[in-house]
Design a protein around this motif. Structure first.
Motif, PDB file in Angstrom:
ATOM      1  N   MET A   1       0.839  -1.192   0.000  1.00 29.06           N
ATOM      2  CA  MET A   1       0.000   0.000   0.000  1.00 29.06           C
ATOM      3  C   MET A   1       0.884   1.257   0.000  1.00 29.06           C
ATOM      4  SD  MET A   1      -2.700   1.255   2.949  1.00 29.06           S
ATOM      5  CE  MET A   1      -1.475   1.295   4.258  1.00 29.06           C
ATOM      6  N   PHE A   2       0.577   2.201  -0.922  1.00 30.91           N
ATOM      7  CA  PHE A   2       1.318   3.459  -0.947  1.00 30.91           C
ATOM      8  C   PHE A   2       0.439   4.585  -0.431  1.00 30.91           C
ATOM      9  CE2 PHE A   2       4.013   1.146  -3.907  1.00 30.91           C
ATOM     10  CZ  PHE A   2       5.282   1.572  -3.510  1.00 30.91           C
ATOM     11  N   VAL A   3       0.975   5.334   0.552  1.00 32.98           N
ATOM     12  CA  VAL A   3       0.254   6.485   1.100  1.00 32.98           C
ATOM     13  C   VAL A   3       0.991   7.753   0.695  1.00 32.98           C
ATOM     14  CG1 VAL A   3      -0.592   7.620   3.180  1.00 32.98           C
ATOM     15  CG2 VAL A   3      -0.508   5.121   3.084  1.00 32.98           C
ATOM     16  N   LEU A   4       0.275   8.647   0.022  1.00 31.64           N
ATOM     17  CA  LEU A   4       0.832   9.958  -0.304  1.00 31.64           C
ATOM     18  C   LEU A   4       0.453  10.899   0.827  1.00 31.64           C
ATOM     19  CD1 LEU A   4       2.226  11.662  -2.614  1.00 31.64           C
ATOM     20  CD2 LEU A   4      -0.086  12.350  -3.274  1.00 31.64           C
ATOM     21  N   GLY A   5       1.428  11.639   1.371  1.00 29.48           N
ATOM     22  CA  GLY A   5       1.140  12.561   2.477  1.00 29.48           C
ATOM     23  C   GLY A   5       1.399  13.998   2.060  1.00 29.48           C
ATOM     24  N   ILE A   6       0.491  14.891   2.443  1.00 31.61           N
ATOM     25  CA  ILE A   6       0.651  16.316   2.109  1.00 31.61           C
ATOM     26  C   ILE A   6       0.548  17.140   3.386  1.00 31.61           C
ATOM     27  CG2 ILE A   6      -0.293  18.281   0.829  1.00 31.61           C
ATOM     28  CD1 ILE A   6      -1.417  16.290  -1.204  1.00 31.61           C
ATOM     29  N   GLU A   7       1.588  17.938   3.668  1.00 30.43           N
ATOM     30  CA  GLU A   7       1.592  18.813   4.854  1.00 30.43           C
ATOM     31  C   GLU A   7       1.573  20.271   4.379  1.00 30.43           C
ATOM     32  OE1 GLU A   7       1.645  19.276   8.148  1.00 30.43           O
ATOM     33  OE2 GLU A   7       2.472  21.303   8.039  1.00 30.43           O
ATOM     34  N   SER A   8       0.624  21.058   4.918  1.00 27.01           N
ATOM     35  CA  SER A   8       0.570  22.483   4.539  1.00 27.01           C
ATOM     36  C   SER A   8      -0.019  23.312   5.677  1.00 27.01           C
ATOM     37  CB  SER A   8      -0.285  22.656   3.274  1.00 27.01           C
ATOM     38  OG  SER A   8      -1.657  22.437   3.574  1.00 27.01           O
ATOM     39  N   SER A   9       0.291  22.936   6.940  1.00 24.64           N
ATOM     40  CA  SER A   9      -0.404  23.597   8.048  1.00 24.64           C
ATOM     41  C   SER A   9       0.148  24.972   8.387  1.00 24.64           C
ATOM     42  CB  SER A   9      -0.352  22.716   9.298  1.00 24.64           C
ATOM     43  OG  SER A   9       0.971  22.617   9.765  1.00 24.64           O
ATOM     44  N   ALA A  16       5.178  13.505   0.631  1.00 22.72           N
ATOM     45  CA  ALA A  16       5.964  12.280   0.812  1.00 22.72           C
ATOM     46  C   ALA A  16       5.162  11.064   0.393  1.00 22.72           C
ATOM     47  CB  ALA A  16       6.389  12.132   2.271  1.00 22.72           C
ATOM     48  N   LEU A  17       5.889  10.030   0.046  1.00 22.80           N
ATOM     49  CA  LEU A  17       5.273   8.758  -0.297  1.00 22.80           C
ATOM     50  C   LEU A  17       5.827   7.700   0.658  1.00 22.80           C
ATOM     51  CD1 LEU A  17       3.359   7.618  -2.491  1.00 22.80           C
ATOM     52  CD2 LEU A  17       5.385   6.901  -3.752  1.00 22.80           C
ATOM     53  N   VAL A  18       4.909   6.997   1.336  1.00 23.64           N
ATOM     54  CA  VAL A  18       5.294   5.967   2.298  1.00 23.64           C
ATOM     55  C   VAL A  18       4.702   4.638   1.827  1.00 23.64           C
ATOM     56  CG1 VAL A  18       4.632   5.136   4.588  1.00 23.64           C
ATOM     57  CG2 VAL A  18       5.699   7.370   4.360  1.00 23.64           C
ATOM     58  N   GLU A  19       5.486   3.580   1.955  1.00 23.44           N
ATOM     59  CA  GLU A  19       4.997   2.252   1.576  1.00 23.44           C
ATOM     60  C   GLU A  19       4.747   1.442   2.847  1.00 23.44           C
ATOM     61  OE1 GLU A  19       7.678   0.042  -0.919  1.00 23.44           O
ATOM     62  OE2 GLU A  19       6.130  -1.420  -1.469  1.00 23.44           O
ATOM     63  N   VAL A  77      -0.665   5.286  -6.073  1.00 19.74           N
ATOM     64  CA  VAL A  77      -1.118   5.741  -4.751  1.00 19.74           C
ATOM     65  C   VAL A  77      -2.409   5.025  -4.344  1.00 19.74           C
ATOM     66  CG1 VAL A  77      -2.028   7.734  -3.477  1.00 19.74           C
ATOM     67  CG2 VAL A  77      -0.029   7.997  -4.955  1.00 19.74           C
ATOM     68  N   ASP A  78      -2.436   4.506  -3.122  1.00 20.51           N
ATOM     69  CA  ASP A  78      -3.635   3.830  -2.617  1.00 20.51           C
ATOM     70  C   ASP A  78      -4.478   4.731  -1.723  1.00 20.51           C
ATOM     71  OD1 ASP A  78      -3.163   1.043  -3.634  1.00 20.51           O
ATOM     72  OD2 ASP A  78      -1.297   1.366  -2.532  1.00 20.51           O
ATOM     73  N   VAL A  79      -3.805   5.606  -0.983  1.00 21.32           N
ATOM     74  CA  VAL A  79      -4.505   6.526  -0.070  1.00 21.32           C
ATOM     75  C   VAL A  79      -3.803   7.885  -0.127  1.00 21.32           C
ATOM     76  CG1 VAL A  79      -5.117   6.992   2.342  1.00 21.32           C
ATOM     77  CG2 VAL A  79      -5.123   4.637   1.515  1.00 21.32           C
ATOM     78  N   VAL A  80      -4.592   8.953  -0.133  1.00 25.25           N
ATOM     79  CA  VAL A  80      -4.005  10.299  -0.081  1.00 25.25           C
ATOM     80  C   VAL A  80      -4.276  10.888   1.302  1.00 25.25           C
ATOM     81  CG1 VAL A  80      -3.852  12.566  -1.165  1.00 25.25           C
ATOM     82  CG2 VAL A  80      -4.530  10.576  -2.540  1.00 25.25           C
ATOM     83  N   ALA A  81      -3.214  11.187   2.045  1.00 16.37           N
ATOM     84  CA  ALA A  81      -3.352  11.750   3.391  1.00 16.37           C
ATOM     85  C   ALA A  81      -2.951  13.222   3.379  1.00 16.37           C
ATOM     86  CB  ALA A  81      -2.470  10.980   4.366  1.00 16.37           C
ATOM     87  N   TYR A  82      -3.599  13.997   4.237  1.00 19.99           N
ATOM     88  CA  TYR A  82      -3.267  15.428   4.325  1.00 19.99           C
ATOM     89  C   TYR A  82      -3.410  15.886   5.769  1.00 19.99           C
ATOM     90  CZ  TYR A  82      -8.345  15.921   4.479  1.00 19.99           C
ATOM     91  OH  TYR A  82      -9.662  15.808   4.831  1.00 19.99           O
ATOM     92  N   THR A  83      -2.762  16.976   6.097  1.00 13.27           N
ATOM     93  CA  THR A  83      -2.889  17.547   7.445  1.00 13.27           C
ATOM     94  C   THR A  83      -4.230  18.252   7.554  1.00 13.27           C
ATOM     95  OG1 THR A  83      -0.510  17.901   7.486  1.00 13.27           O
ATOM     96  CG2 THR A  83      -1.804  19.051   9.150  1.00 13.27           C
ATOM     97  N   ARG A  84      -5.078  17.763   8.461  1.00 14.63           N
ATOM     98  CA  ARG A  84      -6.413  18.332   8.618  1.00 14.63           C
ATOM     99  C   ARG A  84      -6.410  19.445   9.669  1.00 14.63           C
ATOM    100  NH1 ARG A  84     -11.540  14.930  10.806  1.00 14.63           N
ATOM    101  NH2 ARG A  84     -13.197  16.365  10.217  1.00 14.63           N
ATOM    102  N   MET A 312       3.319   8.964   7.223  1.00 18.24           N
ATOM    103  CA  MET A 312       3.628   7.921   8.200  1.00 18.24           C
ATOM    104  C   MET A 312       2.484   7.754   9.207  1.00 18.24           C
ATOM    105  SD  MET A 312       5.934   5.769   8.936  1.00 18.24           S
ATOM    106  CE  MET A 312       6.700   4.805  10.230  1.00 18.24           C
ATOM    107  N   ALA A 313       1.990   8.869   9.739  1.00 17.68           N
ATOM    108  CA  ALA A 313       0.899   8.798  10.715  1.00 17.68           C
ATOM    109  C   ALA A 313      -0.336   8.153  10.076  1.00 17.68           C
ATOM    110  CB  ALA A 313       0.562  10.191  11.240  1.00 17.68           C
ATOM    111  N   ALA A 314      -0.618   8.518   8.814  1.00 20.28           N
ATOM    112  CA  ALA A 314      -1.771   7.933   8.114  1.00 20.28           C
ATOM    113  C   ALA A 314      -1.570   6.429   7.953  1.00 20.28           C
ATOM    114  CB  ALA A 314      -1.938   8.598   6.749  1.00 20.28           C
TER     115      ALA A 314
END
Ligand code: KG4
Ligand code: ZN
Length: 349
Positions: A1-9, A16-19, A77-84, A312-314
């Motif tokens: 599973m690949f998680v794409l993470g986006i931080e913009s807080s 980043a891409l985490v496997e 990408v399997d899941v797209v994560a972002y800072t909520r 990573m957290a996602a």
């Protein structure tokens, strides 16, 4: 599973891409970061509107760089994560908007991540990852908290600042000394050539008997001292910087040791931008070594905001079955969002 993470807080755009497998720690495939510090420096602090606009400019090129480095493509990408949240509303909306647009376009689910949970779990990206349970000292520009962490999403607040954060104490004191924004690393550098015992500065709540912090009075004491020095300030700046840093570090050290004693745990995780501070690391390492307590830090370049900690957290939340990503793309953001509330959230909500 690949998680794409986006931080913009706030003032860093991170992608980043985490496997992640079914079990075992997720692995960082690639990450890219753009810091807006140079842009905000002219104003002495973060200008929210400029931050939002810059995130818009940076996020897709950074994502392209991440895919190129990882040798992957968007379709992987399997899941797209972002800072909520928490963070600046407009800045958060950029990451949330881009993540949900990507998710909708790819037909992949999205997941909103708590920024502080990202910091908290960032040490799991390093070769020497911690094990649960541990005490976490979260020291960033906006937060100063001690948590008991029993697992992913299992956080108990032990104490926190009642006014300024430790990072703010660094930044505001540095500003009074005429140092550039953000002042923490500049003050720390200046302090290396100074005498930490030169000025007597307050250690607020040091003996309060609980695990709360207060740093607002320290900034006032630094201002008073700077005024008293007048034209001498320039020559004594390194001493004032060293004395300020010593006051902040002593409080963080004492309260962290108090949390270790109170919980009986023998592991400490230090996360957030101030965790990059060398004096803090040296003193924590020495004191914890004496007590047989292991200290874990994120890698130095992952101490401040980045996309890797969000991905990573996602990934860790998904692995732990704490949360399912959603294919509803009606996103929101939470500029204010207590970390401990994650524990109360029902699993898989
Ligand atoms: O975690 P972070 O990147 O952003 C927030 O989520 O707030 O933390 C930024 C804070 C700033 O206050 C910055 O001055 C501080 O971390 N910082 C430092 C050092 N590096 C960053 N403070 C003291 N010493 C450092 N070496
Ligand atoms: Zn942060």
């Amino acid at each position: 599973m690949f998680v794409l993470g986006i931080e913009s807080s706030c003032d860093e755009t991170g992608v980043a891409l985490v496997e992640a497998g079914e079990s075992g720690l997720p692995r960082l495939a690639a990450h890219a970061l753009h810091s807006q510090i140079a842009m905000h420096q002219a104003y002495g602090g973060v200008v929210p509107e400029l931050a939002s606009r810059d995130h818009i400019r940076r996020v897709l090129p950074l994502a392209q760089a991440v895919f190129a480095e990882a040798g992957r493509k968007l379709a992987d990408v399997d899941v797209v994560a972002y800072t909520r949240g928490p963070g600046l509303a407009g800045a958060l909306l950029v990451g949330a908007g881009v993540a949900c647009a990507l998710g909708a376009a790819l037909g992949k689910p999205v997941l909103g991540v708590h920024h502080l949970e990202g910091h908290l779990l960032s040490p799991f990206l390093s070769a020497d990852a911690p094990e649960f349970p541990f005490v976490a000292l979260l020291v960033s520009g906006g937060h100063t908290q001690l948590m008991r962490v029993d697992g992913v999403g299992r956080y108990e607040l032990l104490g926190e600042t009642i006014d300024d954060a430790a990072g703010e104490a660094f930044d505001k004191s540095a500003k009074l000394m005429g140092l550039p924004y953000p002042g923490g690393p500049w003050l720390a550098k200046l302090a290396e050539g100074g005498d930490a015992a030169a000025f007597k500065l307050p250690r607020p709540l040091l003996h309060s008997g609980d695990l709360d912090f207060s740093f607002a009075g320290l900034k006032t004491a630094v201002l008073t001292q700077a005024k008293k020095l007048g034209s001498e300030l320039e020559a004594r700046k390194a001493d004032l910087a060293a004395s300020t840093q010593a006051a902040i570090v002593e409080v963080l050290l004492k309260k962290s040791l108090g949390a270790i004693e109170q919980t009986g745990l023998n592991r400490l995780v230090v996360a957030g931008g101030v965790g990059a501070n060398r004096a803090l690391r040296e003193q924590l390492n020495a004191a914890c070594a004496k007590r047989g307590v292991r200290v874990h830090y994120p890698e130095l370049h992952l101490c401040t905001d980045n996309g890797a900690m969000i991905a990573m957290a996602a990934a860790m939340r998904l692995q732990a079955g704490m949360q399912s990503p959603t294919e509803r793309y009606a996103f929101d953001v939470k500029p204010r969002w207590p970390l401990a509330s994650l524990t109360e959230a029902s699993p898989l909500a």
